[in-house]
Design an enzyme around this catalytic site. Structure first.
Site, PDB file in Angstrom:
ATOM      1  N   ARG A 223      39.280  34.587  32.541  1.00 32.64           N
ATOM      2  CA  ARG A 223      38.852  35.892  33.058  1.00 32.64           C
ATOM      3  C   ARG A 223      39.334  35.980  34.508  1.00 32.64           C
ATOM      4  NH1 ARG A 223      32.966  37.867  31.657  1.00 32.64           N
ATOM      5  NH2 ARG A 223      34.078  39.835  31.906  1.00 32.64           N
TER       6      ARG A 223
ATOM      7  N   ARG B 151      28.502  34.579  30.542  1.00 32.98           N
ATOM      8  CA  ARG B 151      29.141  35.565  31.404  1.00 32.98           C
ATOM      9  C   ARG B 151      28.309  35.701  32.674  1.00 32.98           C
ATOM     10  NH1 ARG B 151      25.099  37.838  32.001  1.00 32.98           N
ATOM     11  NH2 ARG B 151      26.234  39.460  33.074  1.00 32.98           N
ATOM     12  N   GLY B 152      28.838  36.477  33.623  1.00 30.26           N
ATOM     13  CA  GLY B 152      28.218  36.537  34.945  1.00 30.26           C
ATOM     14  C   GLY B 152      28.929  35.519  35.828  1.00 30.26           C
ATOM     15  N   ALA B 153      29.396  35.972  37.001  1.00 31.45           N
ATOM     16  CA  ALA B 153      30.311  35.156  37.798  1.00 31.45           C
ATOM     17  C   ALA B 153      29.817  33.727  38.057  1.00 31.45           C
ATOM     18  CB  ALA B 153      30.636  35.886  39.098  1.00 31.45           C
TER      19      ALA B 153
ATOM     20  N   GLN C  40      24.860  44.809  28.977  1.00 31.97           N
ATOM     21  CA  GLN C  40      24.176  43.691  29.647  1.00 31.97           C
ATOM     22  C   GLN C  40      22.851  44.126  30.266  1.00 31.97           C
ATOM     23  OE1 GLN C  40      27.437  44.441  29.991  1.00 31.97           O
ATOM     24  NE2 GLN C  40      28.689  42.645  30.394  1.00 31.97           N
TER      25      GLN C  40
ATOM     26  N   ASP D 168      31.356  40.121  41.446  1.00 29.49           N
ATOM     27  CA  ASP D 168      32.277  39.154  40.834  1.00 29.49           C
ATOM     28  C   ASP D 168      33.253  38.585  41.851  1.00 29.49           C
ATOM     29  OD1 ASP D 168      31.251  40.785  38.420  1.00 29.49           O
ATOM     30  OD2 ASP D 168      32.138  38.941  37.626  1.00 29.49           O
TER      31      ASP D 168
HETATM   32  O1  MRU Z   1      31.531  40.932  32.279  1.00 25.88           O
HETATM   33  P1  MRU Z   1      30.360  40.164  32.815  1.00 25.88           P
HETATM   34  O2  MRU Z   1      29.111  40.326  31.982  1.00 25.88           O
HETATM   35  O3  MRU Z   1      30.691  38.730  33.115  1.00 25.88           O
HETATM   36  O4  MRU Z   1      30.066  40.872  34.195  1.00 25.88           O
HETATM   37  C1  MRU Z   1      29.017  40.415  34.988  1.00 25.88           C
HETATM   38  C2  MRU Z   1      28.827  41.220  36.202  1.00 25.88           C
HETATM   39  O5  MRU Z   1      29.545  42.126  36.509  1.00 25.88           O
HETATM   40  C3  MRU Z   1      27.751  40.757  37.103  1.00 25.88           C
HETATM   41  O6  MRU Z   1      27.127  41.848  37.715  1.00 25.88           O
HETATM   42  C4  MRU Z   1      28.398  39.866  38.157  1.00 25.88           C
HETATM   43  O7  MRU Z   1      29.064  38.798  37.564  1.00 25.88           O
HETATM   44  C5  MRU Z   1      27.424  39.353  39.095  1.00 25.88           C
HETATM   45  S1  MRU Z   1      26.457  38.119  38.272  1.00 25.88           S
HETATM   46  C6  MRU Z   1      25.431  37.431  39.302  1.00 25.88           C
END
Ligand code: MRU
Length: 332
Positions: free
Chosen positions: A89, A55-57, A187, A227
């Protein structure tokens, strides 16, 4: 990212390609177990993105790039693979950016694995640049607040919001990071704190609702990832980000958004047009496999919120620290 395991401290990224397979750290098992999982077709990579193994963009984008490479190796229908990956997603722009990048490279006849490797390395390089630009914002003695996990796990390696923190710490500056736990998937508590511990960076985790309390007491800056950033600078990030931005403005605390080009979406004119993912009610009602809510409860669980650009002091990017008016330089 430095990872401590039974074999000692070693360098590892959130995902990599090895022996014809995509390997990922299963982020759902952290911080308790360093569990690796491997994938050899695009459908299972899509499932891993949907289930938040990764996860994380930017990491989602890199996983999708490798997913497309695997689709090529397995001679899958590439258009179907692309649509399946994109359907996992909706909010992270990087996912769509990465799949389109791979389609373009494959159409051009490039080697798909090399293209995916280049994509992942490019993210790391951009995160390093974000770190170098952003570290100048952090001073000795500061209290720096962040939300969710925008570290190495979320970005293949290094991080976006955590990159300036890592670089400033490695330059010898001493400061404290406040990470909010990030309900409902934690997270902040489970991933950001884990990364900060691996690197010996001074920190404290707070409950999400304590942000205002600490901002009033003296936070020096807030830095978060994103994101998707719309053309006017509005951006989507983990639920709870908007609240922090409003509190920061009220308390006179600078609020920074750190992100690479792949997170900017110039086809979306403003934040109201960003699709916000709704996730399962079980993320709230189940803890440790146990149902904890009253029977019949109704739950709303948006995974992200949208913060208008007027709350953002500046965007920390691989091209420098940009004002809202300057982000058009991230185009293309
Ligand atoms: O639902 P997630 O864990 O994928 O959400 C991640 C976030 O919101 C992060 O802050 C975002 O992707 C930035 S990651 C560099």
């Amino acid at each position: 990212m430095k990872v401590r395991s039974s074999a000692g401290l070693r360098d590892r990224s959130a995902l990599w390609f090895e022996d014809g397979k995509l390997i990922m750290i299963d982020q759902r098992a952290l911080p308790h177990r360093m569990q690796l999982v491997s994938y050899s077709d695009s459908g299972s990579v899509a499932e891993a993105i949907r289930n938040m193994v990764i996860r994380g963009a930017p990491s989602i984008g890199a996983a999708a790039a490798y997913g497309m490479a695997l689709a090529c190796l397995k001679k899958e229908d590439l258009r179907v693979a692309a649509e399946t990956l994109k359907s996992t997603r909706p909010t992270a722009n990087d996912l769509f950016y990465a799949v389109d990048y791979m389609l373009m490279r494959i159409d051009a006849g490039d080697d798909p694995i090399s293209a995916a490797e280049a994509y992942a390395q490019n993210i790391i390089d951009k995160c390093m640049a974000i770190g170098r630009y952003g570290s100048g914002l952090i001073r000795n003695g500061d209290i720096v607040m962040t939300h969710c996990n925008a570290g190495a796990l979320a970005t293949v390696d290094v991080g976006t919001a955590l990159a300036p923190i890592r670089v400033a710490w490695n330059e010898g500056k001493r400061f404290t990071v406040i990470a909010s736990e990030t309900r409902p998937r934690l997270q902040g508590l489970q991933l950001t704190a884990w990364e900060l511990i691996q690197e010996g960076i001074e920190h404290a985790v707070i409950v999400d609702g304590a942000s205002g309390h600490f901002m009033r007491k003296g936070v020096n800056m807030v830095i978060v990832g994103a994101d998707r950033i719309a053309a006017n600078g509005d951006f989507a990030n983990k639920i709870g980000t908007f609240e922090k931005a409003v509190l920061a403005k009220e308390a006179g605390v600078p609020f920074y958004v750190a992100a690479p080009a792949s997170t900017f979406d110039f086809d979306t004119s403003c934040g109201e047009d960003i699709v916000i993912e709704d996730r399962s009610s079980e993320e709230l009602t189940m803890i440790g496999g146990k149902y904890i809510a009253p029977q019949g409860v109704n739950v709303l669980n948006p995974a992200f919120d949208m913060t208008p650009a007027r709350y953002v002091t500046a965007y920390v990017t691989e091209k420098g620290i940009l004002s809202k008016e300057q982000i058009s330089s991230m185009r293309g």
